[in-house]
Design an enzyme around this catalytic site. Sequence first.
Site, PDB file in Angstrom:
ATOM      1  N   ASP A 184       0.710  -1.172  -0.245  1.00 24.75           N
ATOM      2  CA  ASP A 184       0.091  -0.159  -0.321  1.00 24.75           C
ATOM      3  C   ASP A 184       0.755   1.669  -0.001  1.00 24.75           C
ATOM      4  O   ASP A 184       1.526   1.459   1.024  1.00 24.75           O
ATOM      5  CB  ASP A 184      -0.978  -0.286   1.349  1.00 24.75           C
ATOM      6  CG  ASP A 184      -2.161   1.290   1.281  1.00 24.75           C
ATOM      7  OD1 ASP A 184      -2.233   1.988   0.658  1.00 24.75           O
ATOM      8  OD2 ASP A 184      -1.741   2.124   2.161  1.00 24.75           O
ATOM      9  N   ASP A 188       1.331   5.268   0.197  1.00 19.95           N
ATOM     10  CA  ASP A 188       1.209   6.570   0.561  1.00 19.95           C
ATOM     11  C   ASP A 188       2.257   7.713   0.726  1.00 19.95           C
ATOM     12  O   ASP A 188       2.464   7.741   1.770  1.00 19.95           O
ATOM     13  CB  ASP A 188       0.754   6.108   2.278  1.00 19.95           C
ATOM     14  CG  ASP A 188      -0.425   7.520   2.980  1.00 19.95           C
ATOM     15  OD1 ASP A 188      -0.572   8.223   2.089  1.00 19.95           O
ATOM     16  OD2 ASP A 188      -0.142   6.964   3.360  1.00 19.95           O
ATOM     17  N   GLU A 239       2.208  10.747  -0.130  1.00 13.90           N
ATOM     18  CA  GLU A 239       1.291  12.507   0.245  1.00 13.90           C
ATOM     19  C   GLU A 239       2.071  13.548  -0.551  1.00 13.90           C
ATOM     20  O   GLU A 239       2.921  14.357   0.948  1.00 13.90           O
ATOM     21  CB  GLU A 239       0.955  12.346   1.626  1.00 13.90           C
ATOM     22  CG  GLU A 239       0.268  11.144   2.519  1.00 13.90           C
ATOM     23  CD  GLU A 239      -0.560  11.286   3.378  1.00 13.90           C
ATOM     24  OE1 GLU A 239      -0.870  11.958   4.123  1.00 13.90           O
ATOM     25  OE2 GLU A 239      -0.835  10.198   4.311  1.00 13.90           O
ATOM     26  N   TYR A 269     -11.063  12.726   4.890  1.00 15.21           N
ATOM     27  CA  TYR A 269     -10.552  13.271   5.993  1.00 15.21           C
ATOM     28  C   TYR A 269      -9.975  14.259   6.045  1.00 15.21           C
ATOM     29  O   TYR A 269      -9.456  14.261   5.137  1.00 15.21           O
ATOM     30  CB  TYR A 269     -10.474  12.273   6.910  1.00 15.21           C
ATOM     31  CG  TYR A 269     -10.250  11.228   6.924  1.00 15.21           C
ATOM     32  CD1 TYR A 269      -8.618  10.926   7.192  1.00 15.21           C
ATOM     33  CD2 TYR A 269     -10.206  10.003   6.387  1.00 15.21           C
ATOM     34  CE1 TYR A 269      -7.639  10.411   6.659  1.00 15.21           C
ATOM     35  CE2 TYR A 269      -9.301   8.563   6.351  1.00 15.21           C
ATOM     36  CZ  TYR A 269      -7.784   8.928   5.668  1.00 15.21           C
ATOM     37  OH  TYR A 269      -6.690   7.545   6.175  1.00 15.21           O
TER      38      TYR A 269
END
Length: 354
Positions: A116, A118, A120, A196
Amino acid sequence: MSRILLAYVATWQDFQLDALPVEKLTHLCYAFAKVVDGVVVAQEYKNHASGAAYCADVCRQMNGLKRRNPQLKVLISIGGWSADGFSDAALSADSRERFADSALAFMRDHQLDGLDLDWEYPSNDMAGIRARPEDKQNFTLLLQVLRQRLDAASIEDARDNRYLLAIAAGAGQYYLDGVELPAVAAQCDFINLMAYDFYNGWATRAGHHANLHSSALDADGDSAAKGVQLYLANGVAANKIVLGCPFYGRSLRGVGAAGLGAAGTPQSNGTYSYQQIATELITSGLYQEHWDEAAKAPWLFNGDEFISYENPASISLKGEYVKQHALAGAMFWEYSEDQTCDLLQALWLSLQDE
């Protein structure tokens, strides 16, 4: 129908994996490994002498949960907010091959079921990481190499189900501007949509950070539904979208009597776990609970501090939204923020077919 319910575990927090109702999960993500000098390595923690040994131990525990749920898939999440190294790792064919080799070795060494990523965010330096315009194309190329390697490894290892490739992705146009979204989605088994932090640690106005729909007081603001529709409109299939939910709240002080929508004190932002909110703040009697019917989101207020959070009612509506729009499922960040598992239970129930 089997829907994804994925839990992230922040491995720097205190958590009890044995207490996790793993029978209700489909996927579990160890967060995080990091990228150092172009390769994937274990995260180091101040309270552990060896990050590698700690990672190996937690991964063993996570794999041990398969005794209770043989269908559980355990993934390593690489990156996270402010985690650097991706732009360099994706920069050239050689660097991409090196990264992919290390990611596969890490996954196999810990007997995991997939990766996974991630990052950012590609092409964006908002987290203080290195970013380049060419990240947009290089991210696609990096995922293509990983997909090829994972599929080949699945055959080599005689897997009944292929090794998984997922990403964690932002829920706004800022993210889409930095990636080739349809090409990215084509390489992924699913995308964990971080719906979120819409009002986050820089917010100067009281707003929802994980609302399902737009508030009447912020009609042009972000929402989970807007994020999903943005992905659908840009060529991502509904069955690749995993809707993200937070197990924590965000706060702002100095809001005054107006509450939701009012300006607050800059840099007074804070966070609370759902467990703190439910067992300490609400029960204290100092905060009044509110519900925004348009946004389908709760908030707390004590006359000064505004807190946006997720509760069982709002998270259940997220699960219903997943079913209504035939999304792949839901995920949450993260387990240690609610070890009572009240939110997990509500989300799990809402994802079931009646």
